[in-house]
Write a protein that holds these residues in place. Structure first.
Motif, mmCIF file in Angstrom:
data_model
loop_
_atom_site.group_PDB
_atom_site.id
_atom_site.type_symbol
_atom_site.label_atom_id
_atom_site.label_comp_id
_atom_site.label_asym_id
_atom_site.label_seq_id
_atom_site.Cartn_x
_atom_site.Cartn_y
_atom_site.Cartn_z
ATOM 1 N N HIS A 1 0.721 -0.921 -0.071
ATOM 2 C CA HIS A 1 0.040 -0.029 -0.529
ATOM 3 C C HIS A 1 0.877 1.314 0.169
ATOM 4 N N PHE B 1 1.853 4.743 -2.503
ATOM 5 C CA PHE B 1 1.375 5.882 -2.915
ATOM 6 C C PHE B 1 2.737 6.823 -3.341
ATOM 7 N N SER B 2 1.728 7.807 -4.102
ATOM 8 C CA SER B 2 2.975 9.103 -4.292
ATOM 9 C C SER B 2 1.905 9.628 -5.611
ATOM 10 N N THR B 3 1.041 10.876 -5.296
ATOM 11 C CA THR B 3 0.008 11.825 -5.642
ATOM 12 C C THR B 3 1.223 12.681 -6.619
ATOM 13 N N PHE C 1 -1.354 5.702 -8.273
ATOM 14 C CA PHE C 1 -1.973 5.600 -7.622
ATOM 15 C C PHE C 1 -2.598 4.498 -6.535
ATOM 16 N N HIS D 1 -2.325 -1.278 -3.972
ATOM 17 C CA HIS D 1 -3.867 -2.060 -3.696
ATOM 18 C C HIS D 1 -3.407 -3.319 -3.638
ATOM 19 N N ALA E 1 -9.173 -5.054 -7.285
ATOM 20 C CA ALA E 1 -9.093 -3.722 -7.061
ATOM 21 C C ALA E 1 -8.627 -2.556 -7.927
ATOM 22 N N LEU F 1 -10.785 0.669 -10.063
ATOM 23 C CA LEU F 1 -10.318 1.907 -9.878
ATOM 24 C C LEU F 1 -9.486 2.765 -11.160
ATOM 25 N N GLY G 1 -11.544 4.498 -12.970
ATOM 26 C CA GLY G 1 -12.355 5.804 -12.539
ATOM 27 C C GLY G 1 -10.923 7.178 -12.628
ATOM 28 N N LEU G 2 -9.553 6.768 -12.349
ATOM 29 C CA LEU G 2 -8.747 7.556 -12.293
ATOM 30 C C LEU G 2 -9.147 8.362 -14.057
#
Lengths: 462, 366
Positions: free
Chosen positions: B145, B147-149, B154, B157, B162, B166, B169-170
């Motif tokens: 888990h 992340f690096s916005t 993203f 996971h 999943a 997702l 959605g991105l």
């Protein structure tokens, strides 16, 4: 520099093992990927692979040695430009107890922080004052919800609605009526019947910076999507150390409707309310439906917004304000009373108010509290009322086991014990899948008369 | 057995299928125009700088993962830890073709390589693996888990499949914002059997979302070989029912991966909807650190290492292009230094403050 080879762990729980066999001998050249040794535990045998390039300079633990602690230096490898004879033994044997990490000591002193720190407390905000002279309109819950979405969509370009039949059909329960006409298909998106998929897409879109409202035709179908609601939406902010945002609203009708049988009649309030990382809202009337849905859409956190089909058509007073937003996490006193407290939410509030009327006729003044938000739950409102009335029951349209009612009981026991003059009782649905037959369904669901009965019990009145 | 990496499509793949299945010919799969384009000239024409960069990145992933394995063995890394060794060419080849600060990437739990390929600091990744405050998720996410916005990465996971929805959605967000970006959504041959993958294929094709689905076919879903789990092992065909064009790419050659990426990304950026890429690759290590390795032979793994290794392969190209052994050694030395510093950092950083337990549960206060 010589490289120390340490006794590896085969699993997170392994503490020691047997060095069964050396497959390389002192002086042998080692390439990354070469198998150097075989390590055994009672469960498995593992081949120990070289990672570094060089020459096996010294074997520190002979083959056949048992109970070698994880982390013990078992051999030394000389790097490319070294003479293996220069490689000396390490000063001391490092054992697992000295290895930091994984629950082991990393040198932080006890004073650095207690093991279970105090959870920060915050006080929920109060509802904003409604200015004197504000016109009150009678509006059904359905329209209040629609207006909340429309207003937020006008206010923020990033807000959009997606779900089954939300656009052309105008909503399976007409909650999204008129939105397609005003906002067009880019912002009012009909999805195929694939809850898992579109809940994931909605969640991903929120991670990507949008503010989706994901409508489930009913929350019963959200069972297909619950993985994204919990594992993807609720947990990611925490798992990312606060980097990832997921401002998504999952909304739709929840709880029993009418004569639709067990698979279409369940209250998921307790399920979602048990999950840290989620906001769970379950309003009763039009004002709360609108004010809290607007707050939910603006929230930076993922929100599960539980509506009730039987309330959609019911009209309630709603203040005509430009921007009617209510605080999340704040319960509402629906009726004041001094003899007993009835805590409820969603459709149960209507039954509680009805029961309170009946009880008033019999000389018992009941205070009715609408939780409105199930997570975070407004404990203080419950405890304050209990301190005032000393008797409390919870009315919940849902199963009794592991319910919001049980949670409120626990709060009263833990934090309100000294105020209790009677046991806290739950009035819930019967503990059975909801039957179809009209008479059985009626028997299974809560109603005002059962609340009245429970109140009399805690007031020790027949 | 995993499929062999291919550069050329066999004339009639369907012949290999069992008798109960109808024999499929390439003509049955009309959505292979991108594949045809790829096969015309499968190797990306990289500049000398690009070649070096690919080599450095792949080597960084390799050495980083080896070090992670080592730290795991020492109990410094806990729980699940899935190494990317063997698959380096996939992340490097694909991600080098993305537009930084625009495109988004999402993947499953075998995520260290994808982060390194995105230029995220190895120190904060390793510190996350050891569960330290300085970790990219403050030690609260762990190996699976991260992340690096900032880099539009993203996650990271942990639930198989999943990330595909997702990622949809991105991609929807890219389309909604009309920013011209695309989403690269990685998943494995195991996740490729999850239902939500097909729900997402359907919506992605229906809505023409800018997404590239990448199946990293390493031959095994944990210990289950693709032939034991999948009715259709030609994963690039899995989008056919949704009219998503497929590509069948040798994931052990970074230049072929990059070449395919160029073609796929252009298709998506031209507004032609999603692409499904199958990257045929191989992981040398176990599924996670606790892998009994009983489901495949040592010879099989050795054969891949000896004859298909993406780093060895590129090293040959570099030598042929005039680089010397010494120059390559120097790179190697530098990478080892970076990884060693990352490990030191990860070992010596403190664990999170106890007060971190309650932070980041919710963003707002209520």
């Amino acid at each position: 520099m010589a490289i120390e080879l340490k006794m590896p762990a085969l699993s997170p729980t392994m503490e020691e093992g047997t060095l069964a066999k050396w497959l390389k001998q002192e002086g042998d050249a080692i390439e990354p990927g070469d198998i150097i040794a075989e390590i055994e535990t009672d469960k498995a045998t593992m081949e120990f692979e070289a990672i570094d390039e060089g020459t096996l300079a010294k074997i520190m633990v002979e083959e056949g040695t048992e109970n070698v602690a994880v982390g013990t230096v078992i051999a030394m490898i000389a790097g490319e430009d070294e003479d293996e004879s220069d490689v000396s033994s390490p000063a001391a044997t490092e054992t697992a107890a000295d290895v930091p990490g994984e629950g082991k000591d990393v040198g932080r002193s006890d004073e650095d922080g207690s093991i279970t720190p105090e959870k920060p407390k915050s006080q929920p905000k109060a509802d904003p004052e409604i200015p004197h002279g504000t016109n009150m309109a009678s509006i059904p819950v359905r329209e209040a919800l629609r207006d909340a979405m429309a207003e937020e969509m006008r206010r923020d370009e990033r807000v959009f609605v997606m779900g089954e039949e939300v656009a052309q059909y105008q909503g399976a329960y007409k909650v999204t009526q008129g939105l397609l006409d005003e906002f067009g298909p880019k912002r009012v998106i009909d999805t195929p019947i694939t809850e898992y998929g579109f809940a994931g897409i909605g969640t991903g879109a929120a991670m990507g910076g949008l503010r989706p409202i994901v409508e489930f035709m009913t929350f019963n179908f959200a069972m297909q999507a619950i993985d994204h609601i919990i594992n993807s939406a609720a947990k990611t902010n925490y798992m990312s150390g606060g980097q990832m945002r997921c401002p998504v609203v999952f909304r739709g009708p929840n709880g029993a409707a009418s004569r639709v049988g067990a698979q279409h009649s369940q209250n998921y309030g307790p399920w979602y309310a048990s999950v840290p990382g989620l906001i769970v809202i379950a309003p009763y009337d039009s004002s709360d439906a609108k004010g809290l849905l607007k707050a939910a859409i603006r929230s930076e956190d993922p929100v599960v917004f539980l509506e009730n089909e039987l309330l959609y058509g019911k009209s309630f007073e709603l203040p005509e304000l430009d921007d009617h937003v209510l605080p999340i996490g704040k319960a509402r006193i629906m009726r004041e009373g001094s003899d007993v407290t009835i805590v409820s939410y969603s459709i149960g509030v209507g039954f509680a108010l009805e029961a309170a009327e009946t009880l008033a006729g019999e000389g018992i003044e009941a205070e009715v509290i609408d939780l409105r938000t199930l997570r975070p739950l407004d404990k203080q409102a419950v405890l304050d009322s209990l301190a005032k009335t000393n008797r409390l029951i919870i009315a919940e349209e849902g199963w009794p086991t592991c319910s919001i009612a049980s949670e409120v009981q626990a709060i009263c026991m833990e934090e309100g014990f000294d105020h209790l003059d009677a046991p806290v009782l739950r009035v819930c649905n019967e503990d059975v899948p909801l039957p179809y037959a009209a008479n059985l369904e009626k028997l299974a669901l809560i109603d005002a008369s059962r609340i009245v009965e429970a109140v009399k019990k805690v007031c020790y009145k027949d | 057995m995993a499929k062999k990496p291919r550069t050329k499509k066999a004339p009639a793949k369907g012949k290999a299928s069992s008798k109960s299945q109808p024999v499929a010919t390439p003509e049955d799969f009309v959505l292979h125009s991108l594949q045809e384009e790829h096969e015309k000239s499968p190797k990306f024409d990289a500049s000398p700088e690009q070649l070096l960069h690919f080599y450095e990145q792949m080597l960084l992933i390799r050495r980083f993962e080896e070090k992670a394995g080592q730290l795991y063995g020492l109990g410094l890394i806990g729980g699940f830890c899935h190494l990317y060794i063997g698959q380096e060419a996939v992340a490097v080849g694909l991600q080098s073709a993305l537009t930084e600060q625009l495109d988004s990437v999402i993947t499953g739990y075998r995520d260290h390589g994808h982060m390194l390929a995105y230029g995220i600091d190895p120190k904060v990744i390793m510190a996350e693996l050891t569960g330290r405050q300085a970790g990219i998720s403050k030690g609260k996410g762990g190996s699976m888990h991260m992340f690096s916005t900032e880099h539009k990465f993203f996650g990271g996971h942990g639930i198989v499949g999943a990330q595909v929805a997702l990622g949809g959605g991105l991609a929807l967000a890219h389309q909604y914002n009309e920013d011209g970006g695309l989403c690269l959504a990685y998943f494995g041959d195991g996740a490729a059997n999850q239902g939500q993958v097909y729900e997402t294929f359907n919506m992605a094709a229906l809505w023409n979302l800018p997404i590239v689905f990448v199946i990293e076919n390493n031959g095994y879903a944990m210990g289950t070989a693709v032939t034991r789990s999948s009715a259709e092992t030609e994963f690039h065909r899995r989008g056919t029912a949704f009219r998503i064009p497929g590509m069948d790419v040798n994931g052990m050659d970074v230049l072929e991966v990059r070449n395919a990426a160029e073609i796929a990304f252009k298709h998506v950026r031209d507004g032609k909807g999603p692409v499904l890429m199958e990257l045929n690759t191989y992981r040398y290590r176990g599924h996670s650190m606790s892998d009994p390795a009983k489901y495949r032979t040592r010879e099989e793994v050795q054969e891949k290492r000896d004859h298909h290794d993406p780093i060895d392969g590129l090293k040959k190209v570099l030598l042929e292009s005039g680089k010397t052994e010494e120059e390559i050694k120097a790179i190697d030395k530098n990478i080892r230094k970076i990884v060693s510093e990352a490990a030191d950092f990860a070992e010596n950083s403190p664990e999170p403050e106890a007060s971190e337990l309650y932070t980041d549960v919710l963003v707002e206060e209520y």
